[in-house]
Design an enzyme around this catalytic site. Structure first.
Site, PDB file in Angstrom:
ATOM      1  N   GLY A   1      -3.867   1.406   1.766  1.00 53.52           N
ATOM      2  CA  GLY A   1      -2.922   1.961   0.774  1.00 53.52           C
ATOM      3  C   GLY A   1      -3.408   2.020  -0.656  1.00 53.52           C
TER       4      GLY A   1
ATOM      5  N   CYS B   1       6.285   1.851   5.565  1.00 57.89           N
ATOM      6  CA  CYS B   1       4.957   1.319   5.899  1.00 57.89           C
ATOM      7  C   CYS B   1       5.168   0.425   7.112  1.00 57.89           C
ATOM      8  CB  CYS B   1       4.415   0.503   4.725  1.00 57.89           C
ATOM      9  SG  CYS B   1       2.959  -0.477   5.134  1.00 57.89           S
TER      10      CYS B   1
ATOM     11  N   HIS C   1       3.708  -2.083   8.227  1.00 58.30           N
ATOM     12  CA  HIS C   1       3.584  -3.530   7.988  1.00 58.30           C
ATOM     13  C   HIS C   1       4.921  -4.167   7.595  1.00 58.30           C
ATOM     14  CE1 HIS C   1      -0.761  -2.810   7.829  1.00 58.30           C
ATOM     15  NE2 HIS C   1      -0.951  -4.115   7.760  1.00 58.30           N
TER      16      HIS C   1
ATOM     17  N   CYS D   1       0.563   4.507  11.214  1.00 55.11           N
ATOM     18  CA  CYS D   1       0.331   4.134   9.821  1.00 55.11           C
ATOM     19  C   CYS D   1       0.766   5.318   8.960  1.00 55.11           C
ATOM     20  CB  CYS D   1      -1.161   3.858   9.654  1.00 55.11           C
ATOM     21  SG  CYS D   1      -1.690   3.557   7.965  1.00 55.11           S
ATOM     22  N   ASN D   2       1.724   5.093   8.087  1.00 57.79           N
ATOM     23  CA  ASN D   2       2.209   6.178   7.218  1.00 57.79           C
ATOM     24  C   ASN D   2       1.109   6.643   6.269  1.00 57.79           C
ATOM     25  OD1 ASN D   2       5.467   6.208   7.450  1.00 57.79           O
ATOM     26  ND2 ASN D   2       4.655   4.159   7.771  1.00 57.79           N
ATOM     27  N   THR D   3       0.288   5.688   5.811  1.00 55.84           N
ATOM     28  CA  THR D   3      -0.758   6.002   4.839  1.00 55.84           C
ATOM     29  C   THR D   3      -1.836   6.894   5.462  1.00 55.84           C
ATOM     30  OG1 THR D   3      -0.355   3.810   3.904  1.00 55.84           O
ATOM     31  CG2 THR D   3      -2.349   4.938   3.191  1.00 55.84           C
TER      32      THR D   3
ATOM     33  N   ASP E   1      -4.018   1.617  13.223  1.00 56.32           N
ATOM     34  CA  ASP E   1      -3.443   1.309  11.912  1.00 56.32           C
ATOM     35  C   ASP E   1      -4.552   0.610  11.126  1.00 56.32           C
ATOM     36  OD1 ASP E   1      -1.281   0.797   9.940  1.00 56.32           O
ATOM     37  OD2 ASP E   1      -1.577  -1.289  10.483  1.00 56.32           O
ATOM     38  N   SER E   2      -4.317   0.420   9.819  1.00 58.81           N
ATOM     39  CA  SER E   2      -5.303  -0.300   9.018  1.00 58.81           C
ATOM     40  C   SER E   2      -5.433  -1.756   9.460  1.00 58.81           C
ATOM     41  CB  SER E   2      -4.887  -0.266   7.548  1.00 58.81           C
ATOM     42  OG  SER E   2      -3.617  -0.881   7.408  1.00 58.81           O
TER      43      SER E   2
ATOM     44  N   GLU F   1      -1.176  -8.966   6.363  1.00 61.08           N
ATOM     45  CA  GLU F   1      -2.535  -9.032   6.931  1.00 61.08           C
ATOM     46  C   GLU F   1      -3.057 -10.471   6.971  1.00 61.08           C
ATOM     47  OE1 GLU F   1      -4.765  -6.879   8.461  1.00 61.08           O
ATOM     48  OE2 GLU F   1      -2.925  -5.713   8.605  1.00 61.08           O
TER      49      GLU F   1
HETATM   50  N1  DGL Z   1       0.567   0.151   7.768  1.00 65.08           N
HETATM   51  C1  DGL Z   1       0.230   1.164   6.887  1.00 65.08           C
HETATM   52  C2  DGL Z   1       1.335   2.175   6.589  1.00 65.08           C
HETATM   53  O1  DGL Z   1       2.213   2.361   7.404  1.00 65.08           O
HETATM   54  C3  DGL Z   1      -0.753   0.975   5.775  1.00 65.08           C
HETATM   55  C4  DGL Z   1      -0.896  -0.298   5.068  1.00 65.08           C
HETATM   56  C5  DGL Z   1      -2.182  -0.357   4.257  1.00 65.08           C
HETATM   57  O2  DGL Z   1      -3.219  -0.477   4.879  1.00 65.08           O
HETATM   58  O3  DGL Z   1      -2.128  -0.278   3.035  1.00 65.08           O
HETATM   59  O4  DGL Z   1       1.313   2.820   5.591  1.00 65.08           O
END
Ligand code: DGL
Length: 270
Positions: A49, A190, A192, A79-81, A16-17, A158
């Site tokens: 994102g 997301c 997070h 991570c969805n992004t 993930d990010s 974060e």
């Molecule tokens: N956790 C991430 C997601 O599910 C990305 C968050 C990010 O880095 O902007 O999209």
């Protein structure tokens, strides 16, 4: 195809990010207790994102290469992004199965509740073609769905802020222009945002359903491992979990703290 014992013993990799994917990892550890896991949080480059699709593709490939070097049997893009920008590139380039995730719009629609569905995700996820295709596939009635990009919430998590004054103030700002009483279902699109679920529940009336894609992703992981004959014998043995970050010592400590918190919250899942 039957796989060698050695192949099955390799860990399952997640990235993930930053810390968001730990919420998916926790569910996976509960559901697949005999497996070993290796997690990479790309803290030095978070958040993803607000970046361009090309940047997220490059970072995702870099993260995947680090994990492949450690030897892993499958990769979960937690991570969805990163999934929306890069899963097709990863699948084309990597020699192992790749499992992605997308905002749980379909399960939200299937609940068939009256009222609006609010989809919270990053700006990149919501503007990507993959999400537009998902809405088309599910025949989403756009008058029933509210799309809310929330990049600042990723930044809070974060920094380790999941509750307290700063979180409440930011949620108040974000939801000032939204009629929360009209919402029946919130999609946490997301990874997070799982860490903010308690704080988010305070913003909405009781009875609002919160949906995330974590369990669905882990079930898909289990199916894919079984299809490739990569599942370990599910004995009582407890597998190992290794957490890595591209950030420094404070990022490492945050990963460990948040993983312990979220793992505790998934107790009872299997
Ligand atoms: N956790 C991430 C997601 O599910 C990305 C968050 C990010 O880095 O902007 O999209």
């Amino acid at each position: 195809m039957r796989k060698s014992g050695e192949e099955k013993q390799k860990p399952i990799a997640f990235f993930d990010s930053g810390v968001g994917g730990l919420s998916v990892l926790a569910v996976a550890v509960r559901c697949l207790p005999a497996e070993d896991f290796i997690y990479f949080g790309d803290t030095a480059n978070a958040p993803y994102g607000r970046k361009s699709k090309a940047e997220v593709q490059a970072l995702s490939l870099q993260a995947a290469e680090i994990l492949i070097e450690h030897g892993c049997k499958a990769l979960v893009v937690a991570c969805n992004t990163a999934t929306s920008a890069a899963v097709h590139v990863l699948r084309a380039k990597l020699p192992i199965p790749v499992i992605g995730m997308e905002p749980a719009v379909k399960p939200a629609l299937e609940r068939g509740k009256e009222g609006k569905i609010l989809v919270m995700a990053t700006p990149l996820t919501l503007k990507e073609e993959k999400f537009q295709n998902l809405c088309r596939r599910c025949a989403v009635d756009l008058s029933k769905v509210l799309l809310l990009p929330c990049p600042t919430l990723v930044e809070l998590v974060e920094r380790g802020c999941t509750e307290g004054t700063a979180v409440r103030a930011e949620l108040e700002r974000i939801f000032a222009s939204i009629d929360t009483a009209s919402v029946s279902t919130v999609v946490l699109g997301c990874t997070h945002f799982l860490f903010l679920k308690d704080a988010l529940q305070q913003v909405f009336p009781a009875g609002v359903t919160f949906i995330d894609g974590n369990l669905g992703t882990v079930r898909q992981l289990k199916r894919v491992l079984a299809e490739h004959d990569l599942l370990r014998e599910q004995t009582a043995r407890q597998g190992k979990v290794e957490l890595m970050t591209s950030g420094g010592e404070s990022a490492r400590q945050l990963l460990h703290r948040l993983f312990a918190d979220v793992y505790e919250k998934t107790e009872g899942l299997q």
